[in-house]
Motif scaffolding. Structure first.
Motif, PDB file in Angstrom:
ATOM      1  N   LEU A 488       0.361  -1.053   0.155  1.00  0.00           N
ATOM      2  CA  LEU A 488       0.184   0.223  -0.202  1.00  0.00           C
ATOM      3  C   LEU A 488       0.977   1.376  -0.096  1.00  0.00           C
ATOM      4  CD1 LEU A 488       0.218   1.538   2.708  1.00  0.00           C
ATOM      5  CD2 LEU A 488      -1.695  -0.746   3.453  1.00  0.00           C
ATOM      6  N   ALA A 489      -0.119   2.524  -0.277  1.00  0.00           N
ATOM      7  CA  ALA A 489       1.008   3.597  -0.540  1.00  0.00           C
ATOM      8  C   ALA A 489       0.446   4.916  -0.350  1.00  0.00           C
ATOM      9  CB  ALA A 489       2.016   3.333  -1.700  1.00  0.00           C
ATOM     10  N   TYR A 490       0.739   5.942   0.102  1.00  0.00           N
ATOM     11  CA  TYR A 490       0.013   7.205   0.398  1.00  0.00           C
ATOM     12  C   TYR A 490       0.946   8.355   0.511  1.00  0.00           C
ATOM     13  CZ  TYR A 490      -2.056  10.851   2.629  1.00  0.00           C
ATOM     14  OH  TYR A 490      -2.612  11.948   3.384  1.00  0.00           O
ATOM     15  N   GLY A 491       0.090   9.165  -0.595  1.00  0.00           N
ATOM     16  CA  GLY A 491       1.310  10.079  -0.386  1.00  0.00           C
ATOM     17  C   GLY A 491       0.453  11.450  -1.329  1.00  0.00           C
ATOM     18  N   ILE A 492       1.454  12.815  -0.472  1.00  0.00           N
ATOM     19  CA  ILE A 492       1.012  14.446  -0.673  1.00  0.00           C
ATOM     20  C   ILE A 492       1.373  14.894  -2.019  1.00  0.00           C
ATOM     21  CG2 ILE A 492       0.769  16.461  -0.345  1.00  0.00           C
ATOM     22  CD1 ILE A 492      -0.913  15.606   2.338  1.00  0.00           C
ATOM     23  N   PHE A 493       0.561  15.261  -3.165  1.00  0.00           N
ATOM     24  CA  PHE A 493       1.941  16.076  -4.551  1.00  0.00           C
ATOM     25  C   PHE A 493       1.431  17.228  -4.874  1.00  0.00           C
ATOM     26  CE2 PHE A 493       1.574  11.304  -4.352  1.00  0.00           C
ATOM     27  CZ  PHE A 493       2.932  10.784  -4.564  1.00  0.00           C
ATOM     28  N   TYR A 494       2.692  17.631  -4.998  1.00  0.00           N
ATOM     29  CA  TYR A 494       1.579  19.400  -5.635  1.00  0.00           C
ATOM     30  C   TYR A 494       2.996  19.373  -6.905  1.00  0.00           C
ATOM     31  CZ  TYR A 494       0.834  20.618  -1.159  1.00  0.00           C
ATOM     32  OH  TYR A 494       0.036  20.373   0.836  1.00  0.00           O
ATOM     33  N   GLN A 495       1.751  20.390  -7.281  1.00  0.00           N
ATOM     34  CA  GLN A 495       2.870  20.915  -8.805  1.00  0.00           C
ATOM     35  C   GLN A 495       2.391  22.107  -8.936  1.00  0.00           C
ATOM     36  OE1 GLN A 495       1.829  17.961 -12.469  1.00  0.00           O
ATOM     37  NE2 GLN A 495       1.915  18.941 -13.827  1.00  0.00           N
ATOM     38  N   ASN A 496       3.397  22.870  -9.562  1.00  0.00           N
ATOM     39  CA  ASN A 496       3.067  23.893 -10.696  1.00  0.00           C
ATOM     40  C   ASN A 496       2.088  24.303 -11.290  1.00  0.00           C
ATOM     41  OD1 ASN A 496       4.967  25.266  -8.388  1.00  0.00           O
ATOM     42  ND2 ASN A 496       5.750  26.738  -9.564  1.00  0.00           N
ATOM     43  N   PRO A 497       1.336  25.279 -11.493  1.00  0.00           N
ATOM     44  CA  PRO A 497       0.595  24.929 -12.927  1.00  0.00           C
ATOM     45  C   PRO A 497       1.321  25.564 -14.006  1.00  0.00           C
ATOM     46  CG  PRO A 497      -0.154  26.803 -11.282  1.00  0.00           C
ATOM     47  CD  PRO A 497       1.209  26.749 -10.356  1.00  0.00           C
ATOM     48  N   GLU A 498       0.926  24.842 -14.831  1.00  0.00           N
ATOM     49  CA  GLU A 498       2.185  25.679 -15.891  1.00  0.00           C
ATOM     50  C   GLU A 498       2.348  26.495 -16.645  1.00  0.00           C
ATOM     51  OE1 GLU A 498       1.296  22.815 -19.763  1.00  0.00           O
ATOM     52  OE2 GLU A 498      -0.171  22.199 -18.561  1.00  0.00           O
ATOM     53  N   GLN A 499       4.156  26.564 -16.747  1.00  0.00           N
ATOM     54  CA  GLN A 499       4.346  27.918 -16.907  1.00  0.00           C
ATOM     55  C   GLN A 499       3.308  28.919 -18.686  1.00  0.00           C
ATOM     56  OE1 GLN A 499       6.469  28.148 -15.147  1.00  0.00           O
ATOM     57  NE2 GLN A 499       7.552  29.234 -16.660  1.00  0.00           N
ATOM     58  N   LYS A 500       2.907  27.837 -19.000  1.00  0.00           N
ATOM     59  CA  LYS A 500       1.395  29.078 -20.563  1.00  0.00           C
ATOM     60  C   LYS A 500       0.941  29.821 -19.514  1.00  0.00           C
ATOM     61  CE  LYS A 500      -1.096  24.945 -21.532  1.00  0.00           C
ATOM     62  NZ  LYS A 500      -0.680  23.950 -22.861  1.00  0.00           N
ATOM     63  N   TYR A 501       0.086  29.101 -18.221  1.00  0.00           N
ATOM     64  CA  TYR A 501      -1.447  29.730 -17.957  1.00  0.00           C
ATOM     65  C   TYR A 501      -0.803  30.960 -17.060  1.00  0.00           C
ATOM     66  CZ  TYR A 501      -3.341  25.690 -19.078  1.00  0.00           C
ATOM     67  OH  TYR A 501      -4.020  24.354 -20.028  1.00  0.00           O
ATOM     68  N   PHE A 502       0.085  31.542 -16.381  1.00  0.00           N
ATOM     69  CA  PHE A 502      -0.062  32.162 -15.488  1.00  0.00           C
ATOM     70  C   PHE A 502       0.376  33.619 -16.160  1.00  0.00           C
ATOM     71  CE2 PHE A 502       3.495  29.428 -13.003  1.00  0.00           C
ATOM     72  CZ  PHE A 502       2.596  29.715 -11.359  1.00  0.00           C
ATOM     73  N   GLY A 503      -0.412  34.425 -15.370  1.00  0.00           N
ATOM     74  CA  GLY A 503      -1.005  35.513 -15.906  1.00  0.00           C
ATOM     75  C   GLY A 503      -0.315  37.180 -14.907  1.00  0.00           C
ATOM     76  N   THR A 504      -1.978  37.607 -14.773  1.00  0.00           N
ATOM     77  CA  THR A 504      -1.435  38.805 -13.401  1.00  0.00           C
ATOM     78  C   THR A 504      -2.528  38.180 -12.222  1.00  0.00           C
ATOM     79  OG1 THR A 504      -4.286  39.646 -13.713  1.00  0.00           O
ATOM     80  CG2 THR A 504      -2.653  40.297 -15.394  1.00  0.00           C
ATOM     81  N   GLU A 505      -2.998  37.019 -11.978  1.00  0.00           N
ATOM     82  CA  GLU A 505      -3.847  36.561 -11.177  1.00  0.00           C
ATOM     83  C   GLU A 505      -2.742  35.873 -10.056  1.00  0.00           C
ATOM     84  OE1 GLU A 505      -6.401  37.784  -9.738  1.00  0.00           O
ATOM     85  OE2 GLU A 505      -6.809  38.786 -11.870  1.00  0.00           O
ATOM     86  N   PRO A 506      -2.096  35.934  -8.513  1.00  0.00           N
ATOM     87  CA  PRO A 506      -1.504  34.797  -7.998  1.00  0.00           C
ATOM     88  C   PRO A 506      -2.018  33.468  -7.962  1.00  0.00           C
ATOM     89  CG  PRO A 506      -2.528  35.890  -6.195  1.00  0.00           C
ATOM     90  CD  PRO A 506      -3.463  37.073  -7.661  1.00  0.00           C
ATOM     91  N   LEU A 507      -1.232  33.052  -8.452  1.00  0.00           N
ATOM     92  CA  LEU A 507      -1.972  31.266  -8.276  1.00  0.00           C
ATOM     93  C   LEU A 507      -0.760  30.632  -6.867  1.00  0.00           C
ATOM     94  CD1 LEU A 507      -1.665  30.824 -11.844  1.00  0.00           C
ATOM     95  CD2 LEU A 507      -3.413  30.946 -10.156  1.00  0.00           C
ATOM     96  N   SER A 508      -1.019  29.765  -6.875  1.00  0.00           N
ATOM     97  CA  SER A 508      -0.762  28.391  -5.876  1.00  0.00           C
ATOM     98  C   SER A 508      -0.319  27.432  -5.746  1.00  0.00           C
ATOM     99  CB  SER A 508      -1.604  28.178  -4.378  1.00  0.00           C
ATOM    100  OG  SER A 508      -2.723  28.007  -4.888  1.00  0.00           O
ATOM    101  N   PHE A 509      -0.004  26.255  -5.499  1.00  0.00           N
ATOM    102  CA  PHE A 509       0.181  25.265  -5.500  1.00  0.00           C
ATOM    103  C   PHE A 509      -0.858  24.516  -6.025  1.00  0.00           C
ATOM    104  CE2 PHE A 509       4.368  25.554  -3.079  1.00  0.00           C
ATOM    105  CZ  PHE A 509       4.914  25.360  -4.187  1.00  0.00           C
ATOM    106  N   GLN A 510      -0.947  23.231  -7.346  1.00  0.00           N
ATOM    107  CA  GLN A 510      -2.605  22.415  -7.266  1.00  0.00           C
ATOM    108  C   GLN A 510      -1.550  20.975  -6.291  1.00  0.00           C
ATOM    109  OE1 GLN A 510      -3.367  22.468 -11.634  1.00  0.00           O
ATOM    110  NE2 GLN A 510      -1.028  22.174 -11.709  1.00  0.00           N
ATOM    111  N   LYS A 511      -2.290  20.731  -6.389  1.00  0.00           N
ATOM    112  CA  LYS A 511      -2.121  19.214  -4.697  1.00  0.00           C
ATOM    113  C   LYS A 511      -3.523  17.955  -5.010  1.00  0.00           C
ATOM    114  CE  LYS A 511      -3.081  18.718  -0.173  1.00  0.00           C
ATOM    115  NZ  LYS A 511      -3.068  18.913   1.111  1.00  0.00           N
ATOM    116  N   ALA A 512      -2.502  16.960  -4.679  1.00  0.00           N
ATOM    117  CA  ALA A 512      -3.428  15.688  -5.012  1.00  0.00           C
ATOM    118  C   ALA A 512      -2.575  14.346  -4.094  1.00  0.00           C
ATOM    119  CB  ALA A 512      -3.125  14.958  -6.163  1.00  0.00           C
ATOM    120  N   GLU A 513      -4.036  13.616  -3.817  1.00  0.00           N
ATOM    121  CA  GLU A 513      -3.088  12.560  -2.693  1.00  0.00           C
ATOM    122  C   GLU A 513      -4.234  11.023  -3.239  1.00  0.00           C
ATOM    123  OE1 GLU A 513      -4.434  13.810   1.850  1.00  0.00           O
ATOM    124  OE2 GLU A 513      -6.053  14.657   1.011  1.00  0.00           O
ATOM    125  N   HIS A 514      -2.677  10.809  -3.054  1.00  0.00           N
ATOM    126  CA  HIS A 514      -2.771   8.876  -3.454  1.00  0.00           C
ATOM    127  C   HIS A 514      -3.524   7.917  -2.504  1.00  0.00           C
ATOM    128  CE1 HIS A 514      -0.428   9.875  -7.720  1.00  0.00           C
ATOM    129  NE2 HIS A 514      -0.742  11.204  -7.033  1.00  0.00           N
TER     130      HIS A 514
END
Length: 739
Positions: A488-514
């Motif tokens: 069995l495995a468990y983990g939390i994983f984060y990823q930045n939004p892709e570079q092409k989507y950055f604009g003027t609004e502040p963003l944060s990490f995207q998150k997934a739990e497995h």
């Protein structure tokens, strides 16, 4: 006198017998493990021939004439040997012993939840070794295409990327010798899938994790593919490849001591000739054309450390014309000029009990897309997209073995990305910079041959979102029986939004739990895996159209993916036939990017089935390979934008089921010729041999009123080629153990 002599002799004999009988002492007892008697444990007096073996209940008994201080030894290959000091006097002895399990790398249970590993160094059933990839019909020698026959991977034909368990292609990351590989796939235009950039023959093993992967890797919400390059080639060689599609040439040089080697490889491809022989669904104004070269060197120092370098450069062009969906426009013309260079450097050295790994990679990628002009017109106009990126990765890891199956490791990683996007319609460039600094630590805990665990944590800081994250990871495995294991495995994983989507609004990490649970049975020539998973997505990006391009406006998206997978591989039941079957069931909903509600992802299928079979006929010097893929119909959506640039769902539907039967044949004319100075493989490959009319999706007009299907470049694709190696015999690789 004679009677006197006989009586004296008898008296002496009786005296000796009595003396001997008095010297025989019985040593007995019971040998146990976790309060259970152990069978076949050897119990002996050290430096003597006296001893015995335990019975089914763990009991033993033997007689000895030894006296004084002695050492009693309890031994068995599956348990740690122990020695007990005893003193033999005139009375019998009872000596019991409790043994501990012998920890062994060979016998220890392997944590495999969420991952499939192929390497000669590993004990698990090897899957998708380089020869597996080359001999999988329909894969065309590409790692990513061969992985689509494994459970959890979606069959996607219209764009590059590995789409795993309801995740997008951007959620899978690729690594070479521990270093991040940016732009793993070649440059392409929408609707046409590009190929892998790295040559499969570079690698000796790989780890494909579809969930719950190690803390050593990050910035991937779904999965990672970790490729390990060969240390040194077997011997000097010159390689040539010829087909109607391409021509390749290269050489490898290695010294006798295998302490240094270098090589160069070049290729040129052009679809111009083959499109005259095969009917294509695409109308190319410029046939796909590419040129690439790569070079490598390897050095081994006197202490056993290995330095590896790999560098590549490639260019490609393509022009495509299609009927326009927009009113008053007859045709859409799209052309591409792509350039890429990649460099990868790694060093591995052992210092006593420590293993040190350090490396870095650099990528420059240029993608120039002209949506109206042909290549002869170089003027900048209102329909140009020019994307240029520089990517740098550096990583260092230090590992220390605690015992045979336990270790602790930690390290630091640095990633920097700079992208400049010029969209002519907006009259201004978009520049995005991001630096990610990561630290990680992980330990392998081997409690016994039946129980092991992996505990890790990874922390990252990204300048683009100006945030830290902390991602714990945990996995464990337990051996149920000799051939059955569970993980069995468990983990939390984060990823930045892709570079092409950055604009003027502040963003944060995207998150997934497995969450991953697996049971597996492995025995000689057979392997069975059943795996269930659940992924929970939060903080996914939401987009809108701004300045003629989609940009992320917040992290309010979410979703889930759950399902189960079955995998069976068998090399034993049918003589000289290797086959595997994989089935995946997926249930997923997402509200992300341009979705205005939770929907089943358009890139995913609920049901996916793959069958692969291989047989090598030695008398014919020929290998026959077959593969079949089925995927239930994917949904498609037509999203439109309102005056504010917000998306809304206009229409939706479902594609018909995907079916493809592929066949390949490998002929080895030099097989059996010991004096052959060159080794040749002739290849015939036919993808979608039955000509199924598959559809990958639909393209819609700007107002959403008109549409046209996205089709494969050719319904049936035929490849013929010859590969010749001078100076190296790859017969055994090609035969693949007579399969």
């Amino acid at each position: 006198m004679q009677t006197f002599i006989i009586s004296k002799v008898l008296l002496l004999v009786f005296f000796l017998i009595g003396l001997f009988s008095q010297a025989q002492i019985t040593v007995s007892g019971k040998v146990s493990f976790k309060n259970k008697g152990l069978k076949d444990i050897s119990v002996t007096l050290k430096n003597s021939y006296d001893g015995s073996t335990t019975d089914e209940n763990g009991n033993y008994s033997f007689e000895t004439s030894e006296k004084g201080p002695q050492i009693l030894v309890f031994s068995n290959s599956k348990f740690a040997e122990i020695e007990k000091p005893i003193v033999i006097e005139s009375s019998n002895l009872n000596v019991n012993a409790d043994l501990k399990e012998q920890i062994s790398e060979i016998d220890a249970v392997v944590i495999s939840a969420g991952s499939i590993e192929a390497s000669d160094r590993k004990r698990a059933t090897a899957l998708l070794t380089p020869i597996d990839i080359y001999t999988t019909a329909g894969a065309n020698g590409q790692v990513s295409a061969a992985l689509e026959t494994l459970p959890g991977v979606q069959k996607i034909g219209e764009t590059e990327g590995l789409f795993v368990r309801g995740g997008t292609g951007a959620e899978t990351k690729f690594f070479m010798d521990g270093n991040l590989v940016n732009n793993f796939f070649g440059n392409s235009i929408p609707g046409i899938k590009s190929m892998d950039r790295l040559n499969t023959s570079l690698f000796k093993g790989n780890v494909f994790s579809s969930g719950g992967y190690s803390a050593v890797y990050g910035q991937a919400l779904s999965s990672v593919l970790v490729l390990e390059s060969i240390d040194f080639p077997e011997r000097n060689s010159v390689d040539l490849g010829v087909s109607p599609l391409f021509i390749t040439a290269g050489f490898q040089n290695v010294n006798e001591e295998k302490s240094k080697s270098f090589g160069v490889f070049s290729s040129y491809s052009n679809l111009g000739l083959i499109r005259k022989l095969i009917k294509f669904t695409n109308d190319f104004t410029k046939a796909p054309e590419s040129f690439g070269t790569n070079f490598n060197f390897r050095l081994r120092n006197k202490a056993g450390g290995i330095l590896k370098y790999y560098g590549s450069f490639d260019t490609n062009t393509i022009g495509l014309q299609s009927e326009s969906l927009e009113p008053n426009i007859d045709f859409d013309n799209t052309s591409l000029k792509g350039k890429n260079t990649f460099h990868n450097l790694s060093f591995r050295q052992r210092f006593g009990q420590y293993l040190f790994n350090v490396g870095s990679s650099y990528t420059f990628n240029s993608n120039y897309i002209d949506l109206s002009n042909t290549f002869e017109n170089s003027e900048i106009n209102q329909n140009v997209i020019d994307i240029r990126g520089n990517y740098f990765n550096a990583k260092g890891t230090l590992e220390r073995k605690i015992n045979k199956i336990s270790a602790i490791r930690g390290g630091i990683e640095f990633n920097q990305a700079n992208e400049k996007t010029y969209v002519a319609l907006s009259q201004m460039p978009y520049i995005s910079d991001n630096t990610i600094t990561s630290i990680f630590a992980e330990t392998d805990l081997g409690f016994s041959n039946h129980l092991s665990a992996k505990v890790g944590v990874r922390g990252e800081y990204a300048t683009a979102v100006n945030q830290w994250n902390l991602a714990p990871r945990f996995a464990m495995a337990y051996r149920i029986s000799k051939s059955w294991t569970s993980s069995l495995a468990y983990g939390i994983f984060y990823q930045n939004p892709e570079q092409k989507y950055f604009g003027t609004e502040p963003l944060s990490f995207q998150k997934a739990e497995h969450y991953v649970l697996q049971v597996q049975k492995s025995e000689d020539g057979r392997s069975f895996r059943l795996e269930a998973f659940y992924k929970n997505y939060t903080d996914l990006i939401k987009t809108k159209v701004l300045d003629f391009r989609p940009v992320a406006i917040n992290n309010n998206g979410d979703g889930f993916a759950k399902g189960f997978e079955v995998f069976w591989r068998d090399k034993k039941s049918i003589k000289n036939i290797d086959y595997w079957i994989s089935y995946s069931y997926l249930d997923s909903k997402r509200n992300f990017q341009n979705y205005d509600q939770r929907l089943f992802p358009s890139f995913a299928s609920k049901h996916t089935l793959s069958f692969v079979a291989k047989k090598f006929v030695t008398d014919w010097k020929t290998g026959f390979n077959l593969s079949y893929t089925y995927a239930s119909g994917r949904p498609f959506y037509n999203f439109q934008t309102d005056n504010n640039g917000d998306y809304f769902l206009n229409t939706q539907g479902k594609l018909k089921d995907f079916n493809a039967l592929n066949f390949s044949l490998n002929y080895l004319p030099n097989l059996g010729k010991k004096d052959a100075k060159a080794f040749t493989i002739l290849v015939l490959s036919v993808n979608n041999i039955l000509g199924q009319k598959n559809i990958y999706g639909y393209q819609f007009s700007n107002d959403g009123l008109r549409s046209k299907p996205i089709l494969p470049s050719a319904s049936t694709f035929v490849f013929i080629g010859a590969f010749i190696s001078f100076g190296i015999d790859r017969t055994q690789d090609a035969i693949n153990n007579n399969l």
